[in-house]
Design a protein around this motif. Sequence first.
Motif, PDB file in Angstrom:
ATOM      1  N   TYR A 212       0.910  -1.110  -0.115  1.00  0.00           N
ATOM      2  CA  TYR A 212       0.010  -0.068   0.014  1.00  0.00           C
ATOM      3  C   TYR A 212       0.894   1.220  -0.010  1.00  0.00           C
ATOM      4  CZ  TYR A 212       0.602   0.268   5.216  1.00  0.00           C
ATOM      5  OH  TYR A 212       1.402   0.450   6.167  1.00  0.00           O
ATOM      6  N   LEU A 213       0.457   2.379  -0.118  1.00  0.00           N
ATOM      7  CA  LEU A 213       0.981   3.778  -0.572  1.00  0.00           C
ATOM      8  C   LEU A 213       0.824   4.362   0.567  1.00  0.00           C
ATOM      9  CD1 LEU A 213      -0.148   4.242  -4.152  1.00  0.00           C
ATOM     10  CD2 LEU A 213       1.945   3.121  -3.454  1.00  0.00           C
ATOM     11  N   ARG A 214       2.138   4.922   1.100  1.00  0.00           N
ATOM     12  CA  ARG A 214       2.091   5.908   2.082  1.00  0.00           C
ATOM     13  C   ARG A 214       3.260   6.933   2.142  1.00  0.00           C
ATOM     14  NH1 ARG A 214       2.358   4.091   8.664  1.00  0.00           N
ATOM     15  NH2 ARG A 214       2.033   6.087   9.591  1.00  0.00           N
ATOM     16  N   ASN A 215       3.086   8.269   1.818  1.00  0.00           N
ATOM     17  CA  ASN A 215       4.102   9.220   2.158  1.00  0.00           C
ATOM     18  C   ASN A 215       5.295   8.894   1.009  1.00  0.00           C
ATOM     19  OD1 ASN A 215       2.601  10.456   4.238  1.00  0.00           O
ATOM     20  ND2 ASN A 215       3.790   9.178   5.624  1.00  0.00           N
ATOM     21  N   GLY A 216       4.916   8.422  -0.339  1.00  0.00           N
ATOM     22  CA  GLY A 216       5.601   8.327  -1.380  1.00  0.00           C
ATOM     23  C   GLY A 216       6.572   7.030  -1.178  1.00  0.00           C
ATOM     24  N   TRP A 217       6.117   6.054  -0.311  1.00  0.00           N
ATOM     25  CA  TRP A 217       6.910   4.955   0.035  1.00  0.00           C
ATOM     26  C   TRP A 217       5.882   3.696  -0.309  1.00  0.00           C
ATOM     27  CZ3 TRP A 217      11.367   3.681   3.372  1.00  0.00           C
ATOM     28  CH2 TRP A 217      12.522   4.658   3.303  1.00  0.00           C
ATOM     29  N   LEU A 218       6.361   2.406  -0.715  1.00  0.00           N
ATOM     30  CA  LEU A 218       5.665   1.269  -0.885  1.00  0.00           C
ATOM     31  C   LEU A 218       5.821   0.666   0.496  1.00  0.00           C
ATOM     32  CD1 LEU A 218       3.768  -0.570  -2.605  1.00  0.00           C
ATOM     33  CD2 LEU A 218       5.992  -1.720  -3.245  1.00  0.00           C
ATOM     34  N   GLN A 219       4.461   0.446   1.088  1.00  0.00           N
ATOM     35  CA  GLN A 219       4.608  -0.331   2.347  1.00  0.00           C
ATOM     36  C   GLN A 219       4.321  -1.732   2.129  1.00  0.00           C
ATOM     37  OE1 GLN A 219       6.225   0.867   5.059  1.00  0.00           O
ATOM     38  NE2 GLN A 219       6.299   2.938   4.365  1.00  0.00           N
ATOM     39  N   PRO A 220       5.056  -2.764   2.149  1.00  0.00           N
ATOM     40  CA  PRO A 220       4.628  -4.187   1.674  1.00  0.00           C
ATOM     41  C   PRO A 220       3.550  -4.935   2.663  1.00  0.00           C
ATOM     42  CG  PRO A 220       6.754  -4.324   2.990  1.00  0.00           C
ATOM     43  CD  PRO A 220       6.338  -2.888   2.665  1.00  0.00           C
ATOM     44  N   ILE A 221       2.579  -5.615   1.868  1.00  0.00           N
ATOM     45  CA  ILE A 221       1.543  -6.279   2.477  1.00  0.00           C
ATOM     46  C   ILE A 221       1.734  -7.872   2.289  1.00  0.00           C
ATOM     47  CG2 ILE A 221      -0.734  -6.833   2.350  1.00  0.00           C
ATOM     48  CD1 ILE A 221      -1.526  -4.067   1.298  1.00  0.00           C
TER      49      ILE A 221
ATOM     50  N   VAL B 204      -6.516  -4.457  -0.668  1.00  0.00           N
ATOM     51  CA  VAL B 204      -5.616  -3.160   0.107  1.00  0.00           C
ATOM     52  C   VAL B 204      -6.207  -2.122   0.797  1.00  0.00           C
ATOM     53  CG1 VAL B 204      -3.693  -1.563  -0.962  1.00  0.00           C
ATOM     54  CG2 VAL B 204      -4.098  -4.066  -1.835  1.00  0.00           C
ATOM     55  N   SER B 205      -7.348  -1.516   0.246  1.00  0.00           N
ATOM     56  CA  SER B 205      -8.311  -0.537   1.087  1.00  0.00           C
ATOM     57  C   SER B 205      -8.539  -1.018   2.335  1.00  0.00           C
ATOM     58  CB  SER B 205      -9.315  -0.422   0.159  1.00  0.00           C
ATOM     59  OG  SER B 205      -8.980   0.281  -1.088  1.00  0.00           O
ATOM     60  N   ALA B 206      -8.833  -2.439   2.682  1.00  0.00           N
ATOM     61  CA  ALA B 206      -9.234  -2.919   3.776  1.00  0.00           C
ATOM     62  C   ALA B 206      -8.031  -3.028   4.525  1.00  0.00           C
ATOM     63  CB  ALA B 206      -9.932  -4.301   3.818  1.00  0.00           C
ATOM     64  N   LEU B 207      -6.985  -3.379   4.330  1.00  0.00           N
ATOM     65  CA  LEU B 207      -5.650  -3.512   5.060  1.00  0.00           C
ATOM     66  C   LEU B 207      -4.820  -2.285   5.406  1.00  0.00           C
ATOM     67  CD1 LEU B 207      -4.542  -7.094   3.598  1.00  0.00           C
ATOM     68  CD2 LEU B 207      -5.535  -6.588   5.840  1.00  0.00           C
ATOM     69  N   ARG B 208      -4.696  -1.570   4.640  1.00  0.00           N
ATOM     70  CA  ARG B 208      -3.791  -0.205   4.566  1.00  0.00           C
ATOM     71  C   ARG B 208      -4.086   0.486   5.817  1.00  0.00           C
ATOM     72  NH1 ARG B 208      -4.807   4.639   0.661  1.00  0.00           N
ATOM     73  NH2 ARG B 208      -7.264   5.076   1.052  1.00  0.00           N
ATOM     74  N   GLY B 209      -5.219   0.636   6.392  1.00  0.00           N
ATOM     75  CA  GLY B 209      -5.455   1.302   7.713  1.00  0.00           C
ATOM     76  C   GLY B 209      -4.860   0.474   8.799  1.00  0.00           C
ATOM     77  N   PRO B 210      -5.421  -0.690   9.122  1.00  0.00           N
ATOM     78  CA  PRO B 210      -4.981  -1.425  10.299  1.00  0.00           C
ATOM     79  C   PRO B 210      -3.253  -1.679  10.106  1.00  0.00           C
ATOM     80  CG  PRO B 210      -7.071  -2.463   9.325  1.00  0.00           C
ATOM     81  CD  PRO B 210      -6.648  -1.286   8.494  1.00  0.00           C
ATOM     82  N   LEU B 211      -3.034  -1.953   8.799  1.00  0.00           N
ATOM     83  CA  LEU B 211      -1.638  -2.283   8.857  1.00  0.00           C
ATOM     84  C   LEU B 211      -0.778  -1.136   9.178  1.00  0.00           C
ATOM     85  CD1 LEU B 211      -1.178  -4.606   5.640  1.00  0.00           C
ATOM     86  CD2 LEU B 211      -0.844  -5.374   8.003  1.00  0.00           C
ATOM     87  N   SER B 212      -1.001  -0.024   8.646  1.00  0.00           N
ATOM     88  CA  SER B 212      -0.511   1.538   9.226  1.00  0.00           C
ATOM     89  C   SER B 212      -0.250   1.708  10.612  1.00  0.00           C
ATOM     90  CB  SER B 212      -0.936   2.774   8.243  1.00  0.00           C
ATOM     91  OG  SER B 212      -2.470   2.889   8.883  1.00  0.00           O
ATOM     92  N   ARG B 213      -1.066   0.999  11.299  1.00  0.00           N
ATOM     93  CA  ARG B 213      -0.968   1.138  12.733  1.00  0.00           C
ATOM     94  C   ARG B 213       0.187   0.220  13.374  1.00  0.00           C
ATOM     95  NH1 ARG B 213      -6.688   1.606  12.130  1.00  0.00           N
ATOM     96  NH2 ARG B 213      -7.023  -0.649  12.835  1.00  0.00           N
ATOM     97  N   LEU B 214       0.509  -0.678  12.869  1.00  0.00           N
ATOM     98  CA  LEU B 214       1.786  -1.756  13.269  1.00  0.00           C
ATOM     99  C   LEU B 214       3.166  -1.104  13.042  1.00  0.00           C
ATOM    100  CD1 LEU B 214       0.866  -5.010  11.067  1.00  0.00           C
ATOM    101  CD2 LEU B 214      -0.184  -4.239  13.556  1.00  0.00           C
ATOM    102  N   ASN B 215       3.960  -1.075  14.030  1.00  0.00           N
ATOM    103  CA  ASN B 215       5.044  -0.641  13.944  1.00  0.00           C
ATOM    104  C   ASN B 215       5.961  -1.582  13.160  1.00  0.00           C
ATOM    105  OD1 ASN B 215       6.410  -2.928  15.542  1.00  0.00           O
ATOM    106  ND2 ASN B 215       5.890  -1.911  17.446  1.00  0.00           N
TER     107      ASN B 215
ATOM    108  N   ASN C 217     -12.260  -7.837   8.273  1.00  0.00           N
ATOM    109  CA  ASN C 217     -13.668  -8.634   7.955  1.00  0.00           C
ATOM    110  C   ASN C 217     -13.014  -9.666   6.990  1.00  0.00           C
ATOM    111  OD1 ASN C 217     -15.305  -7.406   9.983  1.00  0.00           O
ATOM    112  ND2 ASN C 217     -15.926  -6.123   8.374  1.00  0.00           N
ATOM    113  N   ALA C 218     -13.432 -11.012   7.376  1.00  0.00           N
ATOM    114  CA  ALA C 218     -12.976 -12.074   6.229  1.00  0.00           C
ATOM    115  C   ALA C 218     -13.453 -11.669   4.649  1.00  0.00           C
ATOM    116  CB  ALA C 218     -13.735 -13.499   6.566  1.00  0.00           C
TER     117      ALA C 218
END
Length: 211
Positions: free
Chosen positions: A30-39, A137-148, A193-194
């Motif tokens: 997913y995209l965040r601040n010009g970086w690719l954050q892997p899922i 990706v839309s469902a995961l990027r919010g929760p994943l962005s809260r992970l360190n 959600n599943a």
Amino acid sequence: MGQLPDLQQARRRLGLALNALSHDRWVLGYLRNGWLQPIAASEISRHFMQGRPLMPLSRRALYEKRPLVLNSVFERPEISNGYDWELDWPAILYAPVGETGHRPVGLLVVGCRQDHWYTEEDVAYAHTLGITLAPLVSALRGPLSRLNESEGEVAQLLSHGLSTQEIARAVKTDDRHARQLVDNVTRKLHSVNADDLEFPMVQIKRGAFRL
């Protein structure tokens, strides 16, 4: 472990979908601040579990909202298998992930270690797959962005089906700390959600099936 088994199945289904494209490696992020954050990625490596800046061609693909291909016509006697694969490998395909007409939310990167020419049919398929992956990706990027950073690595290791003990060895920590990281990931991903991780009908070149 909450929704993590579903995350593992989603990664497996994506791997099956990518069988329609020639590749030696893939990374979905997913995209965040010009970086690719892997899922998720095709292999277990800490290099591919960490965010990295977007490459120039990937930025262009995101701006134009369409897949772009880098096919090298120059002979490269030494092909890297490491972190700079997007620069060194002769065939790279960038597919934006997003709903049609909307700003992309993620990026799928696919590459071949040896010479390969991605066809127009391959590009069209990657475009369809990018649209298909948008809800996931839309469902995961919010929760994943809260992970360190450590928790993000653990989430990917869990998607590969690793046990807590295997995760402890992979991130070079003890079992107690690994269990704590797994618990943190589970708690932060509980809102996923599943149904968010299901793939809709995917057009696989000349055939269609549900993954």
